[in-house]
Write a protein that holds these residues in place. Structure first.
Motif, PDB file in Angstrom:
ATOM      1  N   TYR A 184      19.765   2.005 -19.496  1.00  0.00           N
ATOM      2  CA  TYR A 184      18.789   2.377 -18.497  1.00  0.00           C
ATOM      3  C   TYR A 184      18.960   1.745 -17.484  1.00  0.00           C
ATOM      4  O   TYR A 184      18.892   2.506 -16.211  1.00  0.00           O
ATOM      5  N   ILE A 185      19.173   0.543 -17.124  1.00  0.00           N
ATOM      6  CA  ILE A 185      19.173  -0.260 -15.794  1.00  0.00           C
ATOM      7  C   ILE A 185      20.745  -0.084 -15.174  1.00  0.00           C
ATOM      8  O   ILE A 185      20.826   0.516 -14.080  1.00  0.00           O
ATOM      9  N   TRP A 186      21.595   0.238 -16.009  1.00  0.00           N
ATOM     10  CA  TRP A 186      22.948   0.670 -15.499  1.00  0.00           C
ATOM     11  C   TRP A 186      22.862   2.030 -15.096  1.00  0.00           C
ATOM     12  O   TRP A 186      23.520   2.175 -13.926  1.00  0.00           O
ATOM     13  N   SER A 187      22.215   2.982 -15.599  1.00  0.00           N
ATOM     14  CA  SER A 187      22.027   4.284 -14.890  1.00  0.00           C
ATOM     15  C   SER A 187      21.243   4.336 -13.851  1.00  0.00           C
ATOM     16  O   SER A 187      21.438   5.136 -13.006  1.00  0.00           O
ATOM     17  N   GLU A 188      20.198   3.377 -13.599  1.00  0.00           N
ATOM     18  CA  GLU A 188      19.393   3.473 -12.571  1.00  0.00           C
ATOM     19  C   GLU A 188      19.952   2.929 -11.469  1.00  0.00           C
ATOM     20  O   GLU A 188      19.482   3.544 -10.289  1.00  0.00           O
ATOM     21  N   VAL A 189      21.289   2.566 -11.611  1.00  0.00           N
ATOM     22  CA  VAL A 189      21.945   2.410 -10.233  1.00  0.00           C
ATOM     23  C   VAL A 189      22.291   3.513  -9.557  1.00  0.00           C
ATOM     24  O   VAL A 189      22.209   3.765  -8.465  1.00  0.00           O
ATOM     25  N   LEU A 190      22.852   4.505 -10.409  1.00  0.00           N
ATOM     26  CA  LEU A 190      23.239   5.789 -10.070  1.00  0.00           C
ATOM     27  C   LEU A 190      21.924   6.374  -9.553  1.00  0.00           C
ATOM     28  O   LEU A 190      22.005   7.271  -8.707  1.00  0.00           O
ATOM     29  N   ASP A 191      21.054   6.362 -10.495  1.00  0.00           N
ATOM     30  CA  ASP A 191      19.626   6.991 -10.120  1.00  0.00           C
ATOM     31  C   ASP A 191      19.048   6.952  -8.648  1.00  0.00           C
ATOM     32  O   ASP A 191      18.918   7.704  -7.938  1.00  0.00           O
ATOM     33  N   ALA A 192      18.948   5.318  -8.495  1.00  0.00           N
ATOM     34  CA  ALA A 192      18.486   5.046  -7.226  1.00  0.00           C
ATOM     35  C   ALA A 192      19.371   5.580  -6.085  1.00  0.00           C
ATOM     36  O   ALA A 192      18.583   5.984  -5.118  1.00  0.00           O
ATOM     37  N   ASP A 193      20.705   5.588  -6.272  1.00  0.00           N
ATOM     38  CA  ASP A 193      21.491   5.845  -5.087  1.00  0.00           C
ATOM     39  C   ASP A 193      21.250   7.280  -4.993  1.00  0.00           C
ATOM     40  O   ASP A 193      21.391   7.982  -3.905  1.00  0.00           O
ATOM     41  N   THR A 194      21.371   8.315  -6.097  1.00  0.00           N
ATOM     42  CA  THR A 194      20.771   9.673  -5.835  1.00  0.00           C
ATOM     43  C   THR A 194      19.730  10.090  -5.133  1.00  0.00           C
ATOM     44  O   THR A 194      19.863  11.054  -4.495  1.00  0.00           O
ATOM     45  N   VAL A 195      18.571   9.352  -5.439  1.00  0.00           N
ATOM     46  CA  VAL A 195      17.410   9.688  -4.681  1.00  0.00           C
ATOM     47  C   VAL A 195      17.233   9.676  -3.439  1.00  0.00           C
ATOM     48  O   VAL A 195      16.877  10.161  -2.474  1.00  0.00           O
ATOM     49  N   GLU A 196      18.166   8.482  -3.136  1.00  0.00           N
ATOM     50  CA  GLU A 196      18.198   8.244  -1.354  1.00  0.00           C
ATOM     51  C   GLU A 196      18.998   9.448  -1.068  1.00  0.00           C
ATOM     52  O   GLU A 196      18.881   9.796   0.097  1.00  0.00           O
ATOM     53  N   TRP A 197      19.996  10.013  -1.665  1.00  0.00           N
ATOM     54  CA  TRP A 197      20.889  11.255  -1.257  1.00  0.00           C
ATOM     55  C   TRP A 197      19.805  12.399  -1.227  1.00  0.00           C
ATOM     56  O   TRP A 197      20.209  13.039   0.009  1.00  0.00           O
ATOM     57  N   PHE A 198      19.225  12.704  -2.213  1.00  0.00           N
ATOM     58  CA  PHE A 198      18.270  13.837  -1.931  1.00  0.00           C
ATOM     59  C   PHE A 198      17.274  13.734  -0.840  1.00  0.00           C
ATOM     60  O   PHE A 198      17.018  14.711  -0.153  1.00  0.00           O
ATOM     61  N   ILE A 199      16.802  12.597  -0.684  1.00  0.00           N
ATOM     62  CA  ILE A 199      16.010  12.296   0.529  1.00  0.00           C
ATOM     63  C   ILE A 199      16.524  12.682   2.032  1.00  0.00           C
ATOM     64  O   ILE A 199      16.199  13.227   2.748  1.00  0.00           O
ATOM     65  N   GLU A 200      17.966  12.084   1.800  1.00  0.00           N
ATOM     66  CA  GLU A 200      18.872  12.165   3.161  1.00  0.00           C
ATOM     67  C   GLU A 200      18.903  13.683   3.461  1.00  0.00           C
ATOM     68  O   GLU A 200      19.269  14.106   4.499  1.00  0.00           O
ATOM     69  N   GLN A 201      19.176  14.441   2.250  1.00  0.00           N
ATOM     70  CA  GLN A 201      19.734  16.044   2.299  1.00  0.00           C
ATOM     71  C   GLN A 201      18.418  16.635   2.339  1.00  0.00           C
ATOM     72  O   GLN A 201      18.727  18.037   2.380  1.00  0.00           O
ATOM     73  N   GLY A 202      17.223  16.541   2.463  1.00  0.00           N
ATOM     74  CA  GLY A 202      16.228  17.334   2.549  1.00  0.00           C
ATOM     75  C   GLY A 202      15.210  17.695   1.362  1.00  0.00           C
ATOM     76  O   GLY A 202      14.349  18.112   1.164  1.00  0.00           O
ATOM     77  N   GLY A 203      15.538  16.908   0.265  1.00  0.00           N
ATOM     78  CA  GLY A 203      14.774  16.733  -0.721  1.00  0.00           C
ATOM     79  C   GLY A 203      14.838  18.161  -1.938  1.00  0.00           C
ATOM     80  O   GLY A 203      15.955  18.291  -2.341  1.00  0.00           O
ATOM     81  N   LEU A 204      13.666  18.760  -1.872  1.00  0.00           N
ATOM     82  CA  LEU A 204      13.769  19.568  -3.047  1.00  0.00           C
ATOM     83  C   LEU A 204      14.105  21.096  -2.356  1.00  0.00           C
ATOM     84  O   LEU A 204      13.307  21.848  -1.940  1.00  0.00           O
ATOM     85  N   THR A 205      15.505  21.439  -2.624  1.00  0.00           N
ATOM     86  CA  THR A 205      16.009  22.555  -2.115  1.00  0.00           C
ATOM     87  C   THR A 205      16.825  22.976  -3.023  1.00  0.00           C
ATOM     88  O   THR A 205      17.395  22.241  -3.786  1.00  0.00           O
ATOM     89  N   ARG A 206      17.072  24.319  -3.056  1.00  0.00           N
ATOM     90  CA  ARG A 206      17.936  25.085  -3.873  1.00  0.00           C
ATOM     91  C   ARG A 206      19.493  24.393  -3.361  1.00  0.00           C
ATOM     92  O   ARG A 206      20.396  24.267  -4.562  1.00  0.00           O
ATOM     93  N   THR A 207      19.688  24.443  -2.364  1.00  0.00           N
ATOM     94  CA  THR A 207      21.299  23.893  -2.128  1.00  0.00           C
ATOM     95  C   THR A 207      21.263  22.506  -2.687  1.00  0.00           C
ATOM     96  O   THR A 207      22.420  22.335  -3.405  1.00  0.00           O
ATOM     97  N   ASN A 208      20.521  21.785  -2.582  1.00  0.00           N
ATOM     98  CA  ASN A 208      20.628  20.284  -3.286  1.00  0.00           C
ATOM     99  C   ASN A 208      20.606  20.343  -4.910  1.00  0.00           C
ATOM    100  O   ASN A 208      21.495  19.797  -5.544  1.00  0.00           O
ATOM    101  N   GLY A 209      19.766  21.198  -5.409  1.00  0.00           N
ATOM    102  CA  GLY A 209      19.575  21.410  -6.901  1.00  0.00           C
ATOM    103  C   GLY A 209      20.966  21.988  -7.301  1.00  0.00           C
ATOM    104  O   GLY A 209      21.364  21.592  -8.404  1.00  0.00           O
ATOM    105  N   ASP A 210      21.593  22.856  -6.716  1.00  0.00           N
ATOM    106  CA  ASP A 210      22.545  23.861  -6.952  1.00  0.00           C
ATOM    107  C   ASP A 210      23.726  22.561  -7.091  1.00  0.00           C
ATOM    108  O   ASP A 210      24.590  22.867  -8.032  1.00  0.00           O
ATOM    109  N   ARG A 211      23.921  21.801  -6.102  1.00  0.00           N
ATOM    110  CA  ARG A 211      25.061  20.811  -5.955  1.00  0.00           C
ATOM    111  C   ARG A 211      24.919  19.760  -7.266  1.00  0.00           C
ATOM    112  O   ARG A 211      25.822  19.615  -8.032  1.00  0.00           O
ATOM    113  N   PHE A 212      23.578  19.373  -7.465  1.00  0.00           N
ATOM    114  CA  PHE A 212      23.571  18.575  -8.574  1.00  0.00           C
ATOM    115  C   PHE A 212      23.927  19.078  -9.931  1.00  0.00           C
ATOM    116  O   PHE A 212      24.396  18.568 -10.635  1.00  0.00           O
TER     117      PHE A 212
END
Length: 683
Positions: free
Chosen positions: A617-645
């Motif tokens: 859980y904490i090992w994966s949270e390193v990736l998770d927290a980094d990914t949340v920053e990416w979504f925020i940087e890229q504009g958040g809740l968008t189809r473009t971001n969702g499709d990439r993920f």
């Protein structure tokens, strides 16, 4: 005859959904016996081919084999975890060693191993697509890891240990379920439950009525140590009774005692690791995970433990100051922590989390929160299928379609707790997606929310809302994975990667556009006030010392048990003493901050699939927290971001190295700084 057993014929229902209206307990064992025999014959057909191994005659044939067994097993284990009646428990107990023996007969098959090894040795000269090459590599690695390369005597010993372990882990889960039900607390005076909401009291009254205790209140126990009611109950003795009962599970010297069971599990796992050439079970497990070794895990846990314990100590001092200001002060104890935390939260942030339940009505959270976020991100839509049968009346079925109208699969939500359901929350599949087999996914989410009496709305706590988003992240992983070979279907990824997609999905719980839709008062339809939302965001890092410490304590406990060599494991005679020493070793032995799971009810590692892997859980949270920053940087809740993920991470299932998939998605490896910041551990 097959026509008399619905498990032995293809289902006529959409997506191959088992017809649970026709399935009865007596159908399971004959179906398993038939499926075992069929799978053995299929493996024999592969190994008897006289021509040299090819990808088609070995790997494809292997992927096609065991289809009946997989179908029967997924149908059964869905029921045995979520609705384990005495008849189902009896089958589960008898089945455990049979399933273990059958799995070993395939994984340790020398002739099959030779064919796969031959392909593995030749893989650079073969014309293989990326998924095909990875399939050869993973199957060879997994069979080698399981012991397929050992001699006959070692395999015989290994098989005996695996069967014994299957019996012991099954007993651990059965004991825990029985003791959890047995230790549920009966209250005869409503005043003892002062502080609970009307909905919580209604659920407690309904739980008592279900056991024939009209006019009383029954508080059932959650899987983790700290019960949600501890934050609200004003009666200190009631809080103590609940926490004491929670921590006592599996500890009493009766037929449900798990102390001797877990000691035997630890000993057998260490012995098996030695046969396989590893110093410990933890070394064996992490060797085939992204972590690579126990040292890497221990390094991360120790890196986080000291600042987490320090933060928890500061939080404890603040709580003690509140208690000391009362007319009759007392030393703060574990059962007081959650209650006084809410007092501090109220004083510091003017926020009462327990009072927010009316804004989180379950149906609205599901449709306007969880489902809406998935629609906004990925374009999928949901239609409830009340016409389709499920394994329990509480389990609801939804059909998903992509934005182009194409069918995607089925999602089943089983929200409520019951005496026949194991504790916690989880996702599992009933049907796996595979283009080779032409199958689409059916996935299940189970939670343990208290069910109110008839006519009353189901109001969720913040933690339960978070759990719903989390488990649906697993469901999306299972639904979106699009692979050729069933070996890679859904969430069949490394254990210390599997929590990553689910933890990412938690971010949408507080995303403004989503929160505004689902967080509405159950009676007035008023949205959650903006100032309350701001207070929730301001208080996100609050109490992180406690939360991180209790989690790290459980992770370290898992590592401590499973880092023992065979001699050390055989010498342990007192589970409680070992647990105390392990927590002291990492500095997480504060009595006011108990471990999230104590050994005797640590189902994740002693009856689930997380042995030596709760760190994930904490090992994966390193990736998770980094990914949340990416979504925020890229504009958040968008189809473009969702499709990439979806395309680069969720969609690949297990068909690609997970860290390679992450780099492909993020453009670089993950960084730990966002996690440290989130947990209040930066600096």
């Amino acid at each position: 005859m097959p026509k008399d057993n619905p498990l032995l014929v293809d289902s006529a229902l959409p997506y191959g959904l088992p017809d649970y209206r026709r399935v009865r307990p007596e159908h399971f064992m004959p179906a398993f016996e038939r499926a075992f025999a069929e799978h053995r014959a299929e493996i024999q057909n592969i190994t008897r081919v006289r021509s040299m191994p090819t990808f088609e005659n070995t790997m494809v044939a292997l992927e096609r084999s065991g289809e009946l067994l997989g179908r029967v097993a997924r149908t059964f284990y869905t029921v045995s975890s979520a609705h384990a009646t005495p008849e189902i428990q009896e089958i589960d107990e008898a089945l455990a060693p049979l399933m273990s023996a059958h799995q070993d007969s395939v994984q340790l098959n020398a002739d099959l191993y030779w064919r796969i090894k031959t392909l593995h040795d030749q893989r650079d000269s073969l014309v293989l697509e990326d998924e095909q090459r990875y399939l050869v590599e993973r199957c060879y690695r997994e069979m080698t890891h399981a012991g397929a390369g050992l001699d006959g005597e070692a395999k015989k010993a290994l098989t005996a240990i695996n069967q014994e372990l299957s019996i012991r882990t099954n007993a651990f889960e059965k004991n825990l379920l029985a003791d959890t039900n047995d230790l549920a607390l009966i209250f005869t005076d409503e005043a003892q439950l002062d502080g609970l909401s009307d909905g919580e009291l209604s659920a407690a009254a309904q739980a008592a009525a279900d056991r024939g205790l009209e006019g009383q209140w029954l508080v059932t126990l959650t899987l983790f140590t700290g019960h949600p009611y501890l934050a609200s109950l004003t009666n200190r003795e009631s809080r103590k009774r609940i926490l004491d009962a929670s921590r006592m599970r599996g500890r009493r010297e009766n037929e449900n005692s798990n102390g001797p069971v877990l000691l035997e599990i630890v000993r057998l796992r260490a012995e098996r690791a030695a046969i396989l050439g590893y110093d410990s079970h933890a070394a064996y497990v992490t060797a085939d995970e992204t972590a690579g070794s126990p040292d890497a895990v221990h390094s991360l846990l120790r890196q986080l433990a000291l600042p987490a314990a320090s933060n928890a100590a500061k939080e404890q001092s603040a709580l003690q100051a509140i208690v000391d200001a009362e007319p009759r002060p007392f030393p703060l104890e574990a059962h007081d922590w959650a209650f006084y935390t809410e007092r501090v939260r109220a004083a510091t942030y003017d926020l009462d989390r327990a009072a927010l339940r009316p804004w989180f009505e379950a149906e609205r959270v599901l449709r306007d929160g969880v489902f809406r976020a998935a629609t906004e991100l990925y374009g999928v839509t949901f239609t409830e299928r009340a016409d389709l049968p499920s394994y329990h009346p509480d389990a609801r079925i939804f059909e998903l379609h992509n934005d182009d109208g194409s069918p995607l699969g089925l999602f089943i939500l089983d929200l409520y707790t019951r005496d026949t359901k194991r504790g916690g929350a989880w996702m599992n599949s009933i049907v796996d997606q595979s283009t080779l087999l032409g199958t689409a996914p059916i996935v299940v989410n189970n939670l343990n929310v208290s069910k109110p009496s008839a006519g009353k709305p189901t109001l969720l706590s913040l933690d339960e809302v978070n759990t719903l988003f989390h488990e649906f992240g697993h469901a999306l992983h299972g639904l979106f994975a699009t692979v050729t070979y069933p070996h890679f279907a859904g969430t069949n990824v490394f254990r210390d990667f599997v929590e990553f997609p689910s933890q990412v999905n938690e971010m949408w719980m507080f995303w403004p556009e989503i929160l505004a839709q689902y967080a509405r008062h159950v009676e007035t339809n008023e949205p959650l006030p903006a100032d309350v939302i701001q207070k929730l965001q301001d208080s996100e890092a609050f109490n992180q010392g406690f939360a991180t410490s209790e989690y790290l304590a459980a992770s370290w406990l898992d590592q401590a048990w499973h880092s023992l060599n065979s001699d050390e494991a055989a010498a342990i005679v007192d589970a409680d003493a070992f647990e105390a020493a392990a927590l002291a070793d990492i500095g997480l032995d504060n009595p006011a901050v108990p471990t999230r799971y104590s050994s005797t009810y640590f189902a994740h590692v002693f009856s689930g699939g997380y042995s030596a892997g709760y760190y994930s859980y904490i090992w994966s949270e390193v990736l998770d927290a980094d990914t949340v920053e990416w979504f925020i940087e890229q504009g958040g809740l968008t189809r473009t971001n969702g499709d990439r993920f979806r395309q680069r991470l969720l969609g690949v299932g297990g068909s690609k190295d997970p860290l390679e998939a992450y780099r492909d998605f993020r453009g670089r490896p993950a960084e730990i700084e966002p996690l440290l910041k989130r947990r209040g551990l930066a600096g």
